[in-house]
Design an enzyme around this catalytic site. Structure first.
Site, PDB file in Angstrom:
ATOM      1  N   ASP A  11     -11.141  -0.432 -48.894  1.00 14.47           N
ATOM      2  CA  ASP A  11     -11.566   0.840 -49.462  1.00 14.47           C
ATOM      3  C   ASP A  11     -11.174   0.783 -50.927  1.00 14.47           C
ATOM      4  O   ASP A  11      -9.989   0.814 -51.265  1.00 14.47           O
ATOM      5  CB  ASP A  11     -10.846   1.983 -48.727  1.00 14.47           C
ATOM      6  N   TYR A 233       1.873   6.437 -46.698  1.00 14.35           N
ATOM      7  CA  TYR A 233       0.517   6.616 -46.195  1.00 14.35           C
ATOM      8  C   TYR A 233      -0.515   6.353 -47.289  1.00 14.35           C
ATOM      9  O   TYR A 233      -0.484   6.955 -48.343  1.00 14.35           O
ATOM     10  CB  TYR A 233       0.327   8.037 -45.664  1.00 14.35           C
ATOM     11  N   LYS A 236      -5.876   5.064 -43.203  1.00 15.72           N
ATOM     12  CA  LYS A 236      -5.782   4.240 -41.995  1.00 15.72           C
ATOM     13  C   LYS A 236      -6.340   2.852 -42.270  1.00 15.72           C
ATOM     14  O   LYS A 236      -7.019   2.637 -43.268  1.00 15.72           O
ATOM     15  CB  LYS A 236      -6.589   4.898 -40.873  1.00 15.72           C
ATOM     16  N   SER A 247     -25.432 -16.412 -23.486  1.00 17.25           N
ATOM     17  CA  SER A 247     -25.214 -17.777 -22.960  1.00 17.25           C
ATOM     18  C   SER A 247     -23.771 -18.061 -22.590  1.00 17.25           C
ATOM     19  O   SER A 247     -23.113 -18.886 -23.229  1.00 17.25           O
ATOM     20  CB  SER A 247     -25.661 -18.833 -23.976  1.00 17.25           C
ATOM     21  N   ASP A 291     -13.810  15.145 -42.491  1.00 12.05           N
ATOM     22  CA  ASP A 291     -13.731  13.746 -42.977  1.00 12.05           C
ATOM     23  C   ASP A 291     -14.081  12.742 -41.875  1.00 12.05           C
ATOM     24  O   ASP A 291     -13.542  11.639 -41.827  1.00 12.05           O
ATOM     25  CB  ASP A 291     -12.341  13.407 -43.536  1.00 12.05           C
TER      26      ASP A 291
END
Ligand code: F6R
Ligand code: MG
Ligand code: MG
Length: 369
Positions: A11, A233, A236, A247, A291
């Site tokens: 991010d 923090y 995440k 297969s 969010d």
């Protein structure tokens, strides 16, 4: 000669707020990777965004943890972060937690899922990319694909899958790992991976004596812990995964079927809430309500000597409308809990959010009872 598929993500800034990655940034990433392709460093590439995360999908012959490939991803993210700063995007540079690159991107902020394997005569792969959740969100669907006969019919009826698979599980707190075989150790596997904040499936391997080499992974998940790198923090660890199919492996439809149930994952608003994981087409790969809700996109490819044929936008189908509808019903229900558990994450997990800063202020006001 083996091929390596590397998905490296970060991010590095978004618009509006933590919602999505603007086209200018994706175009810049494409330009950088195209230069590398022309120089022969990578064979092929695609650039995606899962919500506010920028994903680089690259194929090459340099193996996993290649300094050159990780360096390329790092330089690409740095350039994109510069551009993000220029555009005053939100949280520009967020996941680039260290200044200097030293060999590979692990421990620097970006997330990595990569595997090296012998490309089969026809090699379907699906790249899954999630936003607003954590690596453990892959535990349930990866388990379903490779170990649950109610999801994957091939486990029962295809003799080349009937013997089962091996799971490499990481304890991300203690930095240890364990290999478990299914079906014989299925209950042990579930005993661990049901605690998805702590035990995460890192890779899946075939068993000895089957159609595929037992030492070449058939699925891999990114497991980086941003919190442990940053010490506070910073969002995440929105994860990515690569899954090979067909297969002797789960069919593409068995791989996708694992996402037909919008299971509860942790993340969402402020990385602090449980909510359903909603499979969406690329065009809905942006986060909105509270969010979120947490989302997953799926890009389907055939490999052709390392060239990527695709992508196919696998969740762009009415077949997943019901799942999305169900996810929104669950959103409505769980959102009504507001700040209460189990919508809000359990107290121990809130330790990795901004809540402890709030609680600290109250400490002095407590008196003994
Ligand atoms: C979740 C996420 C967002 C932010 C939220 C607050 O992973 O990225 O939900 O946590 O938008 O962001 P700040 O604190 O930057 O305003
Ligand atoms: Mg963000
Ligand atoms: Mg994100």
């Amino acid at each position: 000669e083996k091929i390596t598929v590397s998905v490296i993500k970060a991010d590095i800034g978004s618009v509006a707020g933590h919602s999505t990655v603007p086209d200018e940034i994706k175009a810049l990433a494409e330009k950088k990777l195209n230069e590398a392709k022309e120089k022969g460093i990578i064979i092929d590439f695609r650039v995606f965004n899962a919500g506010d995360d920028l994903e680089l999908v690259m194929t090459h012959r340099k193996g996993v943890d290649s300094e050159e490939i990780h360096g390329l991803a790092w330089e690409t993210f740095k350039a994109c972060a510069e551009k993000a700063k220029e555009l005053k995007l939100y949280a520009a540079g967020q996941d680039l937690l260290k200044e200097a690159f030293s060999g590979n991107v692990r421990g620097l902020g970006p997330g990595v899922a990569e595997m090296e394997f012998t490309e089969r005569p026809a090699e379907p792969i699906i790249v899954f990319m999630m936003d607003k959740t954590e690596p453990g969100a892959f535990n349930l669907p990866i388990f379903r694909m490779f170990a649950d006969p109610f999801n994957t019919a091939g486990l029962v009826i295809d003799p080349s899958m009937h013997q089962g698979f091996r799971f490499e599980v990481w304890d991300i707190k203690e930095h240890k790992r364990v290999m478990l075989s299914t079906p014989e150790e299925m209950y042990d596997l579930l005993a661990l991976i049901g605690s998805k904040g702590r035990y995460v499936i890192k890779r899946v391997y075939p068993k000895e004596g089957g159609k595929l080499p037992a030492d070449e992974p058939v699925a891999v998940v990114s497991t980086e812990k941003l919190f442990e790198i940053a010490g506070e923090y910073v969002g995440k660890d929105d994860p990515v995964a690569i899954v090979r199919a067909q297969s002797g492996l789960p069919a593409v439809g068995e791989v996708l079927e694992a996402f037909a149930f919008p299971h509860l994952v942790s993340g969402w608003m402020r990385g602090s809430h449980n909510g359903p994981l909603m499979p969406v087409p690329f065009r809905y790969s942006k986060c909105t309500r509270f969010d979120g809700p947490p989302r997953v996109i799926a890009a389907g490819f055939q490999l052709c000597n390392g060239k990527l044929i695709g992508p196919v936008d696998m969740f762009d189908d009415p077949a997943f409308d019901y799942t999305r509808q169900k996810a929104m019903e669950i959103c409505d229900y769980i959102r009504r809990h507001g700040p209460f558990e189990p919508h809000r994450l359990p107290h121990e997990e809130m330790e990795y959010t901004t809540l402890p800063k709030v609680l600290k202020k109250l400490e002095a006001r407590f008196e003994k009872i």
